[in-house]
Design an enzyme around this catalytic site. Structure first.
Site, PDB file in Angstrom:
ATOM      1  N   CYS A  19     -18.215  24.082 -10.274  1.00 50.55           N
ATOM      2  CA  CYS A  19     -19.336  24.602  -9.468  1.00 50.55           C
ATOM      3  C   CYS A  19     -19.777  26.000  -9.887  1.00 50.55           C
ATOM      4  O   CYS A  19     -20.962  26.256 -10.124  1.00 50.55           O
ATOM      5  CB  CYS A  19     -18.991  24.545  -7.980  1.00 50.55           C
ATOM      6  SG  CYS A  19     -17.679  25.665  -7.451  1.00 50.55           S
ATOM      7  N   HIS A  38     -16.804  26.811  -2.808  1.00 46.51           N
ATOM      8  CA  HIS A  38     -17.811  26.003  -3.509  1.00 46.51           C
ATOM      9  C   HIS A  38     -19.150  26.732  -3.490  1.00 46.51           C
ATOM     10  O   HIS A  38     -19.498  27.402  -2.511  1.00 46.51           O
ATOM     11  CB  HIS A  38     -17.966  24.638  -2.839  1.00 46.51           C
ATOM     12  CG  HIS A  38     -18.863  23.711  -3.604  1.00 46.51           C
ATOM     13  ND1 HIS A  38     -18.490  23.122  -4.792  1.00 46.51           N
ATOM     14  CD2 HIS A  38     -20.137  23.292  -3.354  1.00 46.51           C
ATOM     15  CE1 HIS A  38     -19.491  22.380  -5.243  1.00 46.51           C
ATOM     16  NE2 HIS A  38     -20.495  22.468  -4.387  1.00 46.51           N
ATOM     17  N   HIS A  40     -25.937  21.331  -7.544  1.00 51.62           N
ATOM     18  CA  HIS A  40     -24.563  21.800  -7.760  1.00 51.62           C
ATOM     19  C   HIS A  40     -23.742  20.799  -8.565  1.00 51.62           C
ATOM     20  O   HIS A  40     -24.160  19.660  -8.792  1.00 51.62           O
ATOM     21  CB  HIS A  40     -23.888  22.073  -6.412  1.00 51.62           C
ATOM     22  CG  HIS A  40     -23.623  20.843  -5.590  1.00 51.62           C
ATOM     23  ND1 HIS A  40     -22.538  20.705  -4.769  1.00 51.62           N
ATOM     24  CD2 HIS A  40     -24.318  19.665  -5.460  1.00 51.62           C
ATOM     25  CE1 HIS A  40     -22.563  19.528  -4.164  1.00 51.62           C
ATOM     26  NE2 HIS A  40     -23.631  18.875  -4.566  1.00 51.62           N
TER      27      HIS A  40
END
Length: 341
Positions: free
Chosen positions: A257, A304, A316
């Site tokens: 990420c 994240h 993402h």
């Protein structure tokens, strides 16, 4: 006249066996009745998603430790090189002092004060002011240089040892976090294996369909980016849609990420740090209601990150086994914060 025999009574052993068998059958029936039912597909997905988020948190800590390890190793190597050069300089100075002693010996014998000069502890000699009076100016200067170099060298050695100790601690943290995310991923895979191949395929298809729908919503949203930089970063990330999530990867063909967000901003001409835990401290913190395309959005205790794409959607790299995609913020995880680079 027929004889009437009394029915034979079952033996005690036979009764015991029958009783035990009956009890076992009742126990098995009871266990079967109370056994945990096989989890549903939605329950498996929820548990797997949770494990993936936990694995990603460990991955980000691993990335941070890896970055710190690389930095410390460079510093430790530089200090060790410096120590080696310092030792060479010290050896040269001692050689010069030895040459002075040799010349004095040839001219009529080695003065006791010069013998002290050549000892392994010149500091103790320098503390004796009376001995200094017996030295020539050149000898005293040579000794002072040796003394200064020894002190510098001792400090450099101490710094190098400190960096090496820090490096050892970071490597330990690196191993622990690697073991942790590998364990979470193995647990997630074990859960997924409880589903049939058809169920897993259907789950993947649903995720792809949701990603396409999220991408369509972004086009319909047509929101104005906060800046040209944010717009360029989002456009760069959009070219990576479909690329696989790979732990610790920073592109261009696979990402985790924070690797994706770092890569995207690098393409736009901005250098940002490596992990979610440091990226959240860059730029300006903004409220969720102020989000514009290109902003960084953080989820799940800052473990994240994704790029806001507009219309309550992020672009993402989700988790292992998935691909870079658009997704509704409502399904990514618990919203944490947002920053504008």
């Amino acid at each position: 006249m027929a004889s009437h025999r009394r029915p034979k009574q079952p033996s005690r052993t036979r009764v015991t066996v029958l009783t035990a068998t009956a009890a076992a059958a009742v126990a098995l029936t009871s266990q079967a009745a109370h056994a945990d039912p096989k989890p549903t597909k939605s329950e498996v997905k929820a548990k797997v998603d949770k494990l993936y988020h936990e694995a990603e948190e460990a991955t980000e800590k691993y990335n941070g430790a890896k970055e710190q390890q690389d930095k410390l190793k460079k510093q430790a190597d530089a200090l060790q090189d410096k120590v080696a050069r310092g030792q060479e300089e010290l050896n040269t100075l001692r050689g010069e002092l030895g040459s002075l002693a040799t010349a004095q010996y040839r001219s009529g014998g080695l003065d006791p004060s010069v013998q002290l000069l050549l000892s392994s502890d010149p500091d103790s000699f320098l503390d004796q002011a009376s001995a200094l009076d017996q030295l020539t100016a050149k000898q005293a200067e040579s000794l002072r240089k040796i003394q200064a170099k020894q002190r510098t060298l001792a400090q450099e050695r101490k710094e190098a040892q400190g960096k090496l100790a820090d490096l050892a601690e970071v490597r330990t943290a690196l191993g622990e976090n690697k073991k942790k995310f590998q364990g979470k991923l193995a647990e997630a895979q074990k859960l997924l294996n409880t589903l049939t191949a058809a169920e897993r395929a259907k789950m993947a298809e649903q995720e792809q369909r949701a990603s396409r729908a999220a991408g369509d919503r972004v086009e319909l949203g047509n929101e104005v980016p906060a800046s040209a930089l944010g717009a360029a970063a989002l456009a760069a990330a959009d070219t990576r849609v479909g690329k696989p999530y790979v732990r610790a990867a920073t592109g261009p063909d696979s990402f985790d990420c924070s690797g994706l967000t770092m890569w995207a901003y690098a393409q736009a001409g901005a250098d940002i740090t490596r992990t979610t835990f440091t990226q959240i401290n860059e730029g300006t913190r903004i409220a969720r209601s102020q989000l514009k395309p290109g902003d960084l959005v953080f989820f799940s205790n800052t473990s994240h990150v994704g790029l806001y794409a507009g219309n309550n959607t992020v672009l993402h790299a989700p988790y292992p086994g998935a691909y870079v995609r658009y997704e509704s913020m409502n399904t990514v995880g618990s919203y944490q914060a947002a920053v504008r680079i």
